[in-house]
Design a protein around this motif. Structure first.
Motif, short mmCIF file in Angstrom:
data_model
loop_
_atom_site.label_atom_id
_atom_site.label_comp_id
_atom_site.label_asym_id
_atom_site.label_seq_id
_atom_site.Cartn_x
_atom_site.Cartn_y
_atom_site.Cartn_z
N PHE A 53 13.83 -28.04 21.49
CA PHE A 53 14.36 -26.83 22.15
C PHE A 53 13.31 -25.92 22.27
N ALA A 54 13.61 -24.89 23.07
CA ALA A 54 12.89 -23.73 23.28
C ALA A 54 12.18 -23.23 21.95
N CYS A 55 11.01 -22.86 21.94
CA CYS A 55 10.29 -22.51 20.74
C CYS A 55 9.02 -22.00 21.14
N ASP A 56 8.84 -20.39 20.96
CA ASP A 56 7.42 -20.29 21.53
C ASP A 56 6.40 -20.33 20.90
N TYR A 57 6.25 -20.82 19.68
CA TYR A 57 5.03 -21.31 18.86
C TYR A 57 4.70 -22.75 18.85
N ALA A 58 5.40 -23.41 19.25
CA ALA A 58 5.10 -25.15 19.07
C ALA A 58 4.64 -25.33 20.56
N GLY A 87 -4.25 -34.04 13.39
CA GLY A 87 -2.79 -33.94 12.79
C GLY A 87 -2.02 -32.98 13.52
N LEU A 88 -0.87 -32.67 13.00
CA LEU A 88 0.43 -32.00 13.52
C LEU A 88 1.24 -31.35 12.17
N GLU A 89 1.39 -30.15 12.38
CA GLU A 89 2.42 -29.53 11.59
C GLU A 89 4.07 -29.88 12.20
N LEU A 90 4.53 -30.78 11.44
CA LEU A 90 6.06 -30.97 11.95
C LEU A 90 6.93 -29.84 11.13
N ASP A 91 7.76 -29.24 12.37
CA ASP A 91 8.85 -28.65 11.82
C ASP A 91 10.22 -29.17 11.53
N HIS A 117 10.58 -24.85 8.26
CA HIS A 117 10.45 -23.31 8.81
C HIS A 117 11.84 -22.83 9.29
N TYR A 118 12.81 -23.90 9.49
CA TYR A 118 14.36 -23.58 9.88
C TYR A 118 15.54 -23.66 8.81
N LEU A 119 16.45 -23.06 8.77
CA LEU A 119 17.45 -23.16 7.84
C LEU A 119 18.95 -23.28 8.76
N GLY A 120 20.00 -23.42 8.29
CA GLY A 120 21.02 -23.55 9.02
C GLY A 120 21.92 -24.62 9.00
N GLU A 121 23.22 -24.44 8.92
CA GLU A 121 23.89 -25.84 8.85
C GLU A 121 23.92 -26.51 9.95
N PRO A 122 23.74 -27.92 10.00
CA PRO A 122 23.86 -28.91 11.04
C PRO A 122 24.79 -28.53 12.25
N ASP A 125 22.91 -22.99 15.52
CA ASP A 125 21.55 -22.83 15.83
C ASP A 125 20.87 -22.47 14.67
N PRO A 126 19.47 -23.36 14.60
CA PRO A 126 18.73 -23.23 13.42
C PRO A 126 18.23 -21.86 13.40
N TRP A 127 17.99 -20.95 12.15
CA TRP A 127 17.37 -19.78 12.31
C TRP A 127 15.94 -19.86 11.48
N ALA A 128 15.08 -19.28 11.79
CA ALA A 128 13.57 -19.26 11.09
C ALA A 128 13.43 -18.21 10.06
#
Ligand code: ZN
Ligand code: ZN
Length: 314
Positions: A53-58, A87-91, A117-122, A125-128
């Protein structure tokens, strides 16, 4: 610079780094050269892994192969100077394990930093939670009537699921900034870290990490964030030491000059809490190296002067 300092630096690596491929500043080669300059034993790039999904830092998925190729180029360029790892940092988000496996396991990365980095019910929308303190307060107010505890518990349960999901991949992995949910919690203003429920959920999480065979980083960047201490806390690191969960120093650097920032203090903290082994990458796995070398088994080396620290951490 004393020889004992040299020694522990050469045992250390900087594997949690963000270049211009994601939200960092500077080229991968500049980071790798800075790590070599600092006397570290290894360097790794761990750009924020693409998300569906759209994300400005990944990183966008479309640049992942270019990223991989650039690390290989730097590795060849610096052969004999410093080993360079991909490597990769997985979110981590629940439900994305298939996406990660399809896109990242097929591209042969040397290691992962596994982070939440994200929370929120499945289904929502996830929130950081780490976006800003205002956002954190707003979300716990709207979602939980101002009580941070459900968000904190959600966070640690997510870390537990993450380690269960990544363990079978058999890629060397360490957990990123384990207690980052405490980013805004200076002086325990949002939740009590000495409470029974908090200790319990942290202990359950450490148990999951130990059973999964993962490592925990000591992320020094927290010293320059509102919480004013590294992640995880010294109390949690002490639990890691008791459980013999392997540890690794990391800077979470977003600039080449921060590639080993805080490593002097971080290393002393690891020894202070009783950690006696660090991991280093080697041939598709981690190698545990003892910290209690000839130079470090006695009383700790004296604190470096502020001048030495600032020279080491520009
Ligand atoms: Zn992170
Ligand atoms: Zn990071």
């Amino acid at each position: 610079m004393s020889s004992s300092h040299r020694d522990w630096r050469s045992l250390s690596s900087s594997l949690h780094t963000h270049s211009e491929f994601c939200d960092g500043h500077g080229r991968i080669e500049e980071y790798a050269r800075a790590a070599a300059q600092a006397g570290l034993g290894a360097f790794g790039a761990s750009g924020h892994a693409p998300l569906p999904f759209a994300c400005d830092y990944a990183m966008p998925l479309a640049v992942l192969d270019t990223y991989r190729a650039e690390i290989a180029r730097v590795r060849d360029e610096l052969e004999g100077t410093i080993p360079v790892y991909a490597g990769l940092e997985l979110d981590y988000l629940p439900g994305l394990a298939d996406f990660y496996a399809r896109e990242f396991l097929t591209r042969r990365f040397d290691y992962f930093v596994a982070s939440v980095h994200y929370l929120g019910e499945p289904g929502t929308d996830p929130w950081a939670y780490d976006e800003s303190e205002e956002r954190f307060v707003h979300e716990i107010t709207v979602r939980h009537g101002g009580d941070a505890r459900p968000a904190v518990e959600d966070y640690y349960r997510r870390v537990q699921r993450m380690v269960q999901d990544v363990a079978p991949w058999d890629v060397p992995t360490f957990v990123g900034h384990l207690d980052r949910i405490a980013l805004w919690n200076r002086d325990d203003r949002y939740f009590p870290t000495d409470s029974q429920w908090y200790r319990q959920i942290v202990d359950d999480t450490l148990d999951a990490i130990r059973r999964a065979g993962l490592a925990v980083e000591l992320n020094t960047s927290g010293w320059w964030k509102p919480i004013g201490r590294p992640n995880p806390s010294a109390a949690i690191l002490e639990r890691c030491a008791l459980l013999r969960i392997p540890s690794i120093l990391s800077a979470d650097a977003h600039r080449p000059e921060h590639v080993a920032r805080g490593f002097d203090r971080g290393f002393r903290l690891l020894l202070d809490v009783g950690i006696r082994e660090m991991i280093v990458p080697s041939n598709g796995g981690w190698q545990r190296v003892p910290l209690a070398t000839k130079e470090t088994s006695g009383p700790l080396a004296p604190r470096p002067s502020p001048a030495e620290e600032s020279q080491w951490n520009p």
